[in-house]
Design a protein around this motif. Structure first.
Motif, PDB file in Angstrom:
ATOM      1  N   MET A   1       0.843  -1.188   0.000  1.00  0.00           N
ATOM      2  CA  MET A   1       0.000   0.000   0.000  1.00  0.00           C
ATOM      3  C   MET A   1       0.878   1.238   0.000  1.00  0.00           C
ATOM      4  SD  MET A   1      -3.032  -0.936   2.669  1.00  0.00           S
ATOM      5  CE  MET A   1      -4.099  -2.347   2.396  1.00  0.00           C
ATOM      6  N   SER A   2       0.498   2.204  -0.794  1.00  0.00           N
ATOM      7  CA  SER A   2       1.292   3.421  -0.866  1.00  0.00           C
ATOM      8  C   SER A   2       0.797   4.481   0.108  1.00  0.00           C
ATOM      9  CB  SER A   2       1.276   3.978  -2.292  1.00  0.00           C
ATOM     10  OG  SER A   2      -0.057   4.251  -2.663  1.00  0.00           O
ATOM     11  N   THR A   3      -0.475   4.394   0.507  1.00  0.00           N
ATOM     12  CA  THR A   3      -1.050   5.352   1.451  1.00  0.00           C
ATOM     13  C   THR A   3      -1.734   4.606   2.587  1.00  0.00           C
ATOM     14  OG1 THR A   3      -3.113   5.466   0.195  1.00  0.00           O
ATOM     15  CG2 THR A   3      -1.400   7.078  -0.346  1.00  0.00           C
ATOM     16  N   ALA A   4      -1.847   5.274   3.724  1.00  0.00           N
ATOM     17  CA  ALA A   4      -2.501   4.665   4.882  1.00  0.00           C
ATOM     18  C   ALA A   4      -4.006   4.815   4.776  1.00  0.00           C
ATOM     19  CB  ALA A   4      -2.010   5.322   6.166  1.00  0.00           C
ATOM     20  N   SER A   5      -4.744   3.851   5.321  1.00  0.00           N
ATOM     21  CA  SER A   5      -6.196   3.903   5.344  1.00  0.00           C
ATOM     22  C   SER A   5      -6.691   3.234   6.607  1.00  0.00           C
ATOM     23  CB  SER A   5      -6.797   3.220   4.100  1.00  0.00           C
ATOM     24  OG  SER A   5      -6.410   1.847   4.077  1.00  0.00           O
ATOM     25  N   ALA A   6      -7.903   3.621   7.021  1.00  0.00           N
ATOM     26  CA  ALA A   6      -8.492   3.040   8.222  1.00  0.00           C
ATOM     27  C   ALA A   6      -9.192   1.747   7.868  1.00  0.00           C
ATOM     28  CB  ALA A   6      -9.471   4.026   8.852  1.00  0.00           C
ATOM     29  N   GLU A   7      -8.747   0.649   8.458  1.00  0.00           N
ATOM     30  CA  GLU A   7      -9.333  -0.669   8.196  1.00  0.00           C
ATOM     31  C   GLU A   7      -9.662  -1.316   9.523  1.00  0.00           C
ATOM     32  OE1 GLU A   7     -10.036  -1.679   5.279  1.00  0.00           O
ATOM     33  OE2 GLU A   7      -8.878  -0.311   4.028  1.00  0.00           O
ATOM     34  N   SER A   8     -10.843  -1.906   9.599  1.00  0.00           N
ATOM     35  CA  SER A   8     -11.226  -2.606  10.820  1.00  0.00           C
ATOM     36  C   SER A   8     -10.832  -4.077  10.785  1.00  0.00           C
ATOM     37  CB  SER A   8     -12.739  -2.488  11.052  1.00  0.00           C
ATOM     38  OG  SER A   8     -13.435  -3.060   9.948  1.00  0.00           O
ATOM     39  N   ALA A   9     -10.673  -4.675   9.552  1.00  0.00           N
ATOM     40  CA  ALA A   9     -10.275  -6.079   9.442  1.00  0.00           C
ATOM     41  C   ALA A   9      -9.801  -6.345   8.018  1.00  0.00           C
ATOM     42  CB  ALA A   9     -11.463  -6.997   9.782  1.00  0.00           C
ATOM     43  N   PHE A  10      -9.032  -7.383   7.840  1.00  0.00           N
ATOM     44  CA  PHE A  10      -8.621  -7.792   6.502  1.00  0.00           C
ATOM     45  C   PHE A  10      -8.380  -9.301   6.534  1.00  0.00           C
ATOM     46  CE2 PHE A  10      -4.657  -7.000   8.665  1.00  0.00           C
ATOM     47  CZ  PHE A  10      -3.809  -8.015   8.229  1.00  0.00           C
ATOM     48  N   ALA A  11      -8.382  -9.921   5.326  1.00  0.00           N
ATOM     49  CA  ALA A  11      -8.175 -11.372   5.214  1.00  0.00           C
ATOM     50  C   ALA A  11      -7.364 -11.668   3.964  1.00  0.00           C
ATOM     51  CB  ALA A  11      -9.523 -12.097   5.164  1.00  0.00           C
ATOM     52  N   LEU A  12      -6.640 -12.772   3.976  1.00  0.00           N
ATOM     53  CA  LEU A  12      -5.840 -13.223   2.846  1.00  0.00           C
ATOM     54  C   LEU A  12      -6.376 -14.589   2.387  1.00  0.00           C
ATOM     55  CD1 LEU A  12      -2.244 -12.359   4.154  1.00  0.00           C
ATOM     56  CD2 LEU A  12      -3.715 -10.992   2.666  1.00  0.00           C
ATOM     57  N   ARG A  13      -6.484 -14.750   1.056  1.00  0.00           N
ATOM     58  CA  ARG A  13      -6.958 -16.038   0.518  1.00  0.00           C
ATOM     59  C   ARG A  13      -6.061 -16.458  -0.638  1.00  0.00           C
ATOM     60  NH1 ARG A  13     -12.632 -16.427  -2.569  1.00  0.00           N
ATOM     61  NH2 ARG A  13     -11.334 -15.299  -4.075  1.00  0.00           N
ATOM     62  N   GLU A  14      -5.657 -17.674  -0.619  1.00  0.00           N
ATOM     63  CA  GLU A  14      -4.808 -18.206  -1.698  1.00  0.00           C
ATOM     64  C   GLU A  14      -5.690 -18.949  -2.704  1.00  0.00           C
ATOM     65  OE1 GLU A  14      -0.997 -21.184  -2.358  1.00  0.00           O
ATOM     66  OE2 GLU A  14      -1.830 -20.873  -0.346  1.00  0.00           O
ATOM     67  N   GLY A  15      -5.535 -18.629  -4.017  1.00  0.00           N
ATOM     68  CA  GLY A  15      -6.313 -19.311  -5.053  1.00  0.00           C
ATOM     69  C   GLY A  15      -5.558 -19.351  -6.379  1.00  0.00           C
ATOM     70  N   ASP A  16      -6.055 -20.160  -7.332  1.00  0.00           N
ATOM     71  CA  ASP A  16      -5.404 -20.288  -8.637  1.00  0.00           C
ATOM     72  C   ASP A  16      -5.690 -19.077  -9.513  1.00  0.00           C
ATOM     73  OD1 ASP A  16      -4.478 -22.710  -7.842  1.00  0.00           O
ATOM     74  OD2 ASP A  16      -6.150 -23.834  -8.761  1.00  0.00           O
ATOM     75  N   HIS A  17      -4.675 -18.688 -10.299  1.00  0.00           N
ATOM     76  CA  HIS A  17      -4.813 -17.647 -11.314  1.00  0.00           C
ATOM     77  C   HIS A  17      -5.224 -16.279 -10.738  1.00  0.00           C
ATOM     78  CE1 HIS A  17      -4.461 -21.057 -13.981  1.00  0.00           C
ATOM     79  NE2 HIS A  17      -5.611 -21.584 -13.501  1.00  0.00           N
ATOM     80  N   ILE A  18      -4.954 -16.062  -9.520  1.00  0.00           N
ATOM     81  CA  ILE A  18      -5.285 -14.761  -8.926  1.00  0.00           C
ATOM     82  C   ILE A  18      -4.082 -13.839  -8.943  1.00  0.00           C
ATOM     83  CG2 ILE A  18      -6.017 -13.589  -6.785  1.00  0.00           C
ATOM     84  CD1 ILE A  18      -7.705 -15.985  -6.142  1.00  0.00           C
ATOM     85  N   GLY A  19      -2.946 -14.381  -8.951  1.00  0.00           N
ATOM     86  CA  GLY A  19      -1.739 -13.575  -8.900  1.00  0.00           C
ATOM     87  C   GLY A  19      -1.107 -13.628  -7.518  1.00  0.00           C
ATOM     88  N   ILE A  20      -0.171 -12.798  -7.347  1.00  0.00           N
ATOM     89  CA  ILE A  20       0.572 -12.776  -6.084  1.00  0.00           C
ATOM     90  C   ILE A  20       0.371 -11.413  -5.409  1.00  0.00           C
ATOM     91  CG2 ILE A  20       2.852 -12.957  -5.017  1.00  0.00           C
ATOM     92  CD1 ILE A  20       3.713 -14.643  -7.416  1.00  0.00           C
ATOM     93  N   LEU A  21       0.027 -11.425  -4.091  1.00  0.00           N
ATOM     94  CA  LEU A  21      -0.199 -10.208  -3.317  1.00  0.00           C
ATOM     95  C   LEU A  21       0.965 -10.024  -2.348  1.00  0.00           C
ATOM     96  CD1 LEU A  21      -2.092  -7.855  -2.516  1.00  0.00           C
ATOM     97  CD2 LEU A  21      -3.146  -9.413  -0.845  1.00  0.00           C
ATOM     98  N   TYR A  22       1.554  -8.861  -2.411  1.00  0.00           N
ATOM     99  CA  TYR A  22       2.683  -8.565  -1.535  1.00  0.00           C
ATOM    100  C   TYR A  22       2.304  -7.435  -0.562  1.00  0.00           C
ATOM    101  CZ  TYR A  22       5.591 -11.191  -4.840  1.00  0.00           C
ATOM    102  OH  TYR A  22       6.122 -12.161  -5.641  1.00  0.00           O
ATOM    103  N   PHE A  23       2.737  -7.541   0.685  1.00  0.00           N
ATOM    104  CA  PHE A  23       2.614  -6.481   1.682  1.00  0.00           C
ATOM    105  C   PHE A  23       3.997  -5.920   1.958  1.00  0.00           C
ATOM    106  CE2 PHE A  23      -1.254  -8.834   2.577  1.00  0.00           C
ATOM    107  CZ  PHE A  23      -2.189  -7.818   2.744  1.00  0.00           C
ATOM    108  N   ASP A  24       4.140  -4.635   1.794  1.00  0.00           N
ATOM    109  CA  ASP A  24       5.426  -3.997   2.024  1.00  0.00           C
ATOM    110  C   ASP A  24       5.312  -3.103   3.269  1.00  0.00           C
ATOM    111  OD1 ASP A  24       7.910  -2.949   1.908  1.00  0.00           O
ATOM    112  OD2 ASP A  24       7.526  -1.648   0.188  1.00  0.00           O
ATOM    113  N   ASN A  25       6.012  -3.476   4.302  1.00  0.00           N
ATOM    114  CA  ASN A  25       6.032  -2.675   5.551  1.00  0.00           C
ATOM    115  C   ASN A  25       4.633  -2.561   6.161  1.00  0.00           C
ATOM    116  OD1 ASN A  25       7.147  -1.158   7.598  1.00  0.00           O
ATOM    117  ND2 ASN A  25       6.924   0.795   6.498  1.00  0.00           N
ATOM    118  N   LEU A  26       4.020  -3.705   6.444  1.00  0.00           N
ATOM    119  CA  LEU A  26       2.695  -3.726   7.053  1.00  0.00           C
ATOM    120  C   LEU A  26       2.791  -3.344   8.534  1.00  0.00           C
ATOM    121  CD1 LEU A  26      -0.342  -4.428   7.006  1.00  0.00           C
ATOM    122  CD2 LEU A  26       0.312  -6.803   7.531  1.00  0.00           C
ATOM    123  N   ILE A  27       1.972  -2.371   8.939  1.00  0.00           N
ATOM    124  CA  ILE A  27       1.923  -1.933  10.338  1.00  0.00           C
ATOM    125  C   ILE A  27       0.477  -2.022  10.815  1.00  0.00           C
ATOM    126  CG2 ILE A  27       2.354  -0.047  11.966  1.00  0.00           C
ATOM    127  CD1 ILE A  27       4.369   1.067   9.991  1.00  0.00           C
TER     128      ILE A  27
END
Length: 269
Positions: A1-27
């Motif tokens: 993420m390049s900017t901060a945002s207010a989030e109450s929850a998040f989830a990660l799911r692994e699946g075929d043909h979705i691509g790759i998700l990277y978190f850089d400096n997650l706080i």
């Protein structure tokens, strides 16, 4: 993420043909100061104005945010107050001289901010004086020394005035009245009055003459004289000792008057 945002929850799911998700400096944090470092201080809850009576204890508080540590400095009319370097500032037993505008400056490494002004209004205390100790009646012989005392409580400052048979005594303006080498002419009712000095914007002082008639009796001393013992030969209505007793009776206005005759033979010269 390049900017901060207010989030109450998040989830990660692994699946075929979705691509790759990277978190850089997650706080992850519970407030912005946890996830956004280097925040200058901000005032969240400013100090509140107050109206009190003189003698009260007053506490101003402030709630501030920002990257810790935070430091505080309270001011009164723009002047820093010694030792007032916490989020709460207490003034014990305030006087009218402490009425005015209070602010606080909050500082951290990344900046400082000033709170809104909190105004302190101090009203004068109106406690009418109350006699706590009445002068005690005394019976003495001529030539004795006599001392009367009175004590009062109430809003300061208090002043005193002693009276003899309803007339002010010059210079008798303390809690103690001393009479030396008394004569029969000084027999009568002594009264101590207590007043409050008038101050600007204050109502006239009230006299603390609680139970005035009773106070007169408690504040009097009576002559102890006999024809043989006093040395007086004239006991007519024109004599000083009889007139003094008459003035005392007239002023006190007792419900009952008693006289006791003592035989001359029983007196010891």
């Amino acid at each position: 993420m390049s900017t901060a945002s207010a989030e109450s929850a998040f989830a990660l799911r692994e699946g075929d043909h979705i691509g790759i998700l990277y978190f850089d400096n997650l706080i992850i944090g519970t407030n912005f100061s946890d996830v956004l470092p280097n925040l200058p201080p901000t005032i969240i809850i400013p100090p509140q104005s107050q109206t009190v009576t003189e003698g009260s204890n007053v506490t101003f508080t402030v709630t501030a945010g920002g990257t810790p540590p935070l430091s505080y400095q309270w001011q009164f009319k723009g002047t820093n107050q010694d030792g007032a370097t916490a989020s709460a500032f207490t003034l014990p037993g305030v006087t009218t001289n402490q009425a005015g505008e209070y602010t606080v400056t909050v500082t951290n490494t990344f900046g400082s901010t000033n709170s809104a002004t909190a105004t302190l209004i101090v009203n004068l205390a109106h406690f009418p004086p109350v006699i706590t100790t009445n002068p005690a009646s005394q019976t003495v012989v001529e030539g004795a020394d006599v001392a009367f005392t009175v004590a009062a409580d109430g809003a300061q400052p208090l002043s005193y005035q002693w009276q003899f048979n309803g007339t002010n005594l010059d210079g008798a303006t303390g809690t103690l009245l001393s009479l030396t080498n008394v004569t029969v002419a000084q027999a009568g009712a002594y009264l101590g009055r207590c007043d409050q000095h008038r101050r600007r914007d204050e109502q006239p002082a009230r006299h603390a003459d609680r139970e005035r008639a009773a106070a007169r009796r408690r504040g009097s001393f009576h002559p102890h004289l006999q024809r043989a013992g006093s040395g007086a030969t004239n006991w007519s209505t024109n004599s000083l000792q009889v007139q003094a007793i008459g003035r005392q009776v007239q002023f006190l206005q007792p419900d009952i008057i008693t006289f006791q005759e003592i035989p001359v033979a029983s007196l010891t010269r």
